[in-house]
Scaffold this motif. Structure first.
Motif, PDB file in Angstrom:
ATOM      1  N   LEU A  21       0.855  -1.173   0.000  1.00 60.05           N
ATOM      2  CA  LEU A  21       0.000   0.000   0.000  1.00 60.05           C
ATOM      3  C   LEU A  21       0.901   1.236   0.000  1.00 60.05           C
ATOM      4  O   LEU A  21       1.878   1.291   0.751  1.00 60.05           O
ATOM      5  CB  LEU A  21      -0.917   0.000   1.236  1.00 60.05           C
ATOM      6  CG  LEU A  21      -1.681  -1.294   1.505  1.00 60.05           C
ATOM      7  CD1 LEU A  21      -2.610  -1.123   2.708  1.00 60.05           C
ATOM      8  CD2 LEU A  21      -2.451  -1.760   0.292  1.00 60.05           C
ATOM      9  N   ARG A  22       0.534   2.204  -0.812  1.00 61.90           N
ATOM     10  CA  ARG A  22       1.407   3.370  -1.005  1.00 61.90           C
ATOM     11  C   ARG A  22       0.774   4.661  -0.511  1.00 61.90           C
ATOM     12  O   ARG A  22      -0.440   4.848  -0.603  1.00 61.90           O
ATOM     13  CB  ARG A  22       1.785   3.496  -2.474  1.00 61.90           C
ATOM     14  CG  ARG A  22       2.679   2.378  -2.959  1.00 61.90           C
ATOM     15  CD  ARG A  22       3.113   2.519  -4.398  1.00 61.90           C
ATOM     16  NE  ARG A  22       4.195   1.602  -4.705  1.00 61.90           N
ATOM     17  CZ  ARG A  22       4.051   0.314  -4.974  1.00 61.90           C
ATOM     18  NH1 ARG A  22       2.851  -0.223  -4.972  1.00 61.90           N
ATOM     19  NH2 ARG A  22       5.102  -0.439  -5.253  1.00 61.90           N
ATOM     20  N   CYS A  23       1.632   5.544  -0.054  1.00 59.44           N
ATOM     21  CA  CYS A  23       1.191   6.813   0.512  1.00 59.44           C
ATOM     22  C   CYS A  23       2.197   7.888   0.134  1.00 59.44           C
ATOM     23  O   CYS A  23       3.407   7.626   0.073  1.00 59.44           O
ATOM     24  CB  CYS A  23       1.110   6.661   2.036  1.00 59.44           C
ATOM     25  SG  CYS A  23       0.928   8.189   2.972  1.00 59.44           S
ATOM     26  N   VAL A  24       1.693   9.084  -0.140  1.00 60.79           N
ATOM     27  CA  VAL A  24       2.563  10.248  -0.274  1.00 60.79           C
ATOM     28  C   VAL A  24       2.167  11.212   0.830  1.00 60.79           C
ATOM     29  O   VAL A  24       1.097  11.835   0.774  1.00 60.79           O
ATOM     30  CB  VAL A  24       2.433  10.917  -1.653  1.00 60.79           C
ATOM     31  CG1 VAL A  24       3.332  12.148  -1.729  1.00 60.79           C
ATOM     32  CG2 VAL A  24       2.792   9.931  -2.761  1.00 60.79           C
ATOM     33  N   PRO A  25       2.990  11.323   1.883  1.00 55.71           N
ATOM     34  CA  PRO A  25       2.672  12.234   2.989  1.00 55.71           C
ATOM     35  C   PRO A  25       2.817  13.698   2.567  1.00 55.71           C
ATOM     36  O   PRO A  25       3.320  14.000   1.490  1.00 55.71           O
ATOM     37  CB  PRO A  25       3.705  11.868   4.055  1.00 55.71           C
ATOM     38  CG  PRO A  25       4.312  10.573   3.620  1.00 55.71           C
ATOM     39  CD  PRO A  25       4.209  10.553   2.133  1.00 55.71           C
ATOM     40  N   ASN A  74       7.557   8.883  -1.079  1.00 54.27           N
ATOM     41  CA  ASN A  74       6.641   7.780  -0.824  1.00 54.27           C
ATOM     42  C   ASN A  74       6.880   7.117   0.523  1.00 54.27           C
ATOM     43  O   ASN A  74       7.991   7.097   1.048  1.00 54.27           O
ATOM     44  CB  ASN A  74       6.778   6.721  -1.929  1.00 54.27           C
ATOM     45  CG  ASN A  74       6.220   7.221  -3.244  1.00 54.27           C
ATOM     46  OD1 ASN A  74       5.024   7.270  -3.439  1.00 54.27           O
ATOM     47  ND2 ASN A  74       7.108   7.615  -4.149  1.00 54.27           N
ATOM     48  N   PHE A  75       5.790   6.559   1.069  1.00 62.73           N
ATOM     49  CA  PHE A  75       5.846   5.807   2.320  1.00 62.73           C
ATOM     50  C   PHE A  75       4.961   4.585   2.103  1.00 62.73           C
ATOM     51  O   PHE A  75       3.803   4.727   1.704  1.00 62.73           O
ATOM     52  CB  PHE A  75       5.321   6.691   3.450  1.00 62.73           C
ATOM     53  CG  PHE A  75       5.293   6.064   4.821  1.00 62.73           C
ATOM     54  CD1 PHE A  75       4.167   6.133   5.608  1.00 62.73           C
ATOM     55  CD2 PHE A  75       6.420   5.422   5.334  1.00 62.73           C
ATOM     56  CE1 PHE A  75       4.139   5.577   6.881  1.00 62.73           C
ATOM     57  CE2 PHE A  75       6.408   4.857   6.591  1.00 62.73           C
ATOM     58  CZ  PHE A  75       5.261   4.931   7.359  1.00 62.73           C
ATOM     59  N   THR A  76       5.515   3.384   2.286  1.00 67.04           N
ATOM     60  CA  THR A  76       4.758   2.184   1.937  1.00 67.04           C
ATOM     61  C   THR A  76       4.555   1.268   3.126  1.00 67.04           C
ATOM     62  O   THR A  76       5.365   1.232   4.061  1.00 67.04           O
ATOM     63  CB  THR A  76       5.474   1.393   0.824  1.00 67.04           C
ATOM     64  OG1 THR A  76       6.743   0.941   1.305  1.00 67.04           O
ATOM     65  CG2 THR A  76       5.665   2.234  -0.425  1.00 67.04           C
ATOM     66  N   CYS A  92      -3.039   6.091   5.883  1.00 64.65           N
ATOM     67  CA  CYS A  92      -1.736   6.706   6.116  1.00 64.65           C
ATOM     68  C   CYS A  92      -1.984   8.088   6.696  1.00 64.65           C
ATOM     69  O   CYS A  92      -2.988   8.750   6.368  1.00 64.65           O
ATOM     70  CB  CYS A  92      -1.006   6.807   4.777  1.00 64.65           C
ATOM     71  SG  CYS A  92       0.544   7.708   4.814  1.00 64.65           S
ATOM     72  N   ALA A  93      -1.098   8.554   7.556  1.00 59.81           N
ATOM     73  CA  ALA A  93      -1.209   9.899   8.111  1.00 59.81           C
ATOM     74  C   ALA A  93       0.178  10.499   8.245  1.00 59.81           C
ATOM     75  O   ALA A  93       1.184   9.772   8.302  1.00 59.81           O
ATOM     76  CB  ALA A  93      -1.914   9.880   9.464  1.00 59.81           C
ATOM     77  N   SER A  94       0.239  11.816   8.278  1.00 61.88           N
ATOM     78  CA  SER A  94       1.516  12.487   8.551  1.00 61.88           C
ATOM     79  C   SER A  94       1.262  13.693   9.440  1.00 61.88           C
ATOM     80  O   SER A  94       0.139  14.202   9.527  1.00 61.88           O
ATOM     81  CB  SER A  94       2.232  12.870   7.252  1.00 61.88           C
ATOM     82  OG  SER A  94       1.562  13.915   6.561  1.00 61.88           O
TER      83      SER A  94
END
Lengths: 110, 111
Positions: A21-25, A74-76, A92-94
């Motif tokens: 699963l991918r995230c862009v904070p 990216n943060f996976t 995802c959260a930042s």
């Protein structure tokens, strides 16, 4: 206004398969998180990540889970061998005191 | 064990009818208490952080207050667009970053 983005929005996988699963904070944030929410249940903390390493993890975050920041944006979250009970919404959260959540990835394990 | 309990589970109000949502918490030492709003199928949206008893914060029709054992989210003259699930969460002083969520209060505002 900056926002956290997540891909894909929905992922269907078979039991035993690996998923990422991918995230862009948000770009100037230093703390990143993964949470999950099983349908109709509480939002549950999985892991936090700071300075390229895990800061804290919950008992849910066992050896089948891993996180990575492969590049500057990216943060996976990787789940190595999915189980039926991994079916949930993953957020995802930042941020730190103000955590900004993404729209989530709905993971369905069949 | 750190714990967050929210009440009521669901609340239906008429537009303009003010009310309060409750969040009771048990934590070894409170670093911060957070309120979020969650719309169906979406991620939580940050509303407030409270750090110490007596602190209050306001945003539009919402006001959050904090005591040593509980927090209230007061909603004044709500509108239908305020309908959502409101989540309370706490972070303990013993934790670097983990926050614990309550089950939420599902708020519905009738026009």
């Amino acid at each position: 206004e900056p926002e956290v983005t997540q891909t894909p929005s929905h992922q269907v996988t078979q039991m035993g398969q690996e998923v990422i699963l991918r995230c862009v904070p948000i770009s100037n944030h230093l703390y990143f998180y993964w949470y999950r929410q099983i349908l109709g249940q509480k939002v549950e903390f999985l892991v936090s990540f700071y300075n390229n390493e895990i800061s804290e993890k919950s008992e849910i975050f066992d050896d089948q889970f891993s996180v990575e920041r492969p590049d500057g944006s990216n943060f996976t979250l990787k789940i190595r061998s999915t189980k039926l009970e991994d079916s949930a919404m993953y957020f995802c959260a930042s941020g730190y005191d103000e955590q900004y959540f993404g729209p989530g990835t709905r993971l369905t394990v069949t | 064990e750190d714990q967050v309990t929210q009440s009521p589970e669901a609340l239906r109000l008429q537009e303009g009818e003010s009310s309060s949502l409750n969040c009771s918490y048990t934590v070894s030492g409170l670093r911060g208490l957070f309120w979020y709003r969650q719309d169906p199928g979406k991620g939580p949206e940050f509303l407030f952080t409270l750090y110490s008893a007596g602190e209050e914060k306001e945003k539009e029709r919402l006001k959050a207050t904090l005591t040593k054992k509980e927090s209230f989210l007061h909603i004044t003259a709500p509108k239908p667009e305020d309908s959502a699930t409101y989540l309370c969460a706490v972070q303990a002083t013993s934790s670097a970053s983990k926050i614990i969520f309550g089950s939420g209060t599902r708020l519905s505002i009738r026009p």
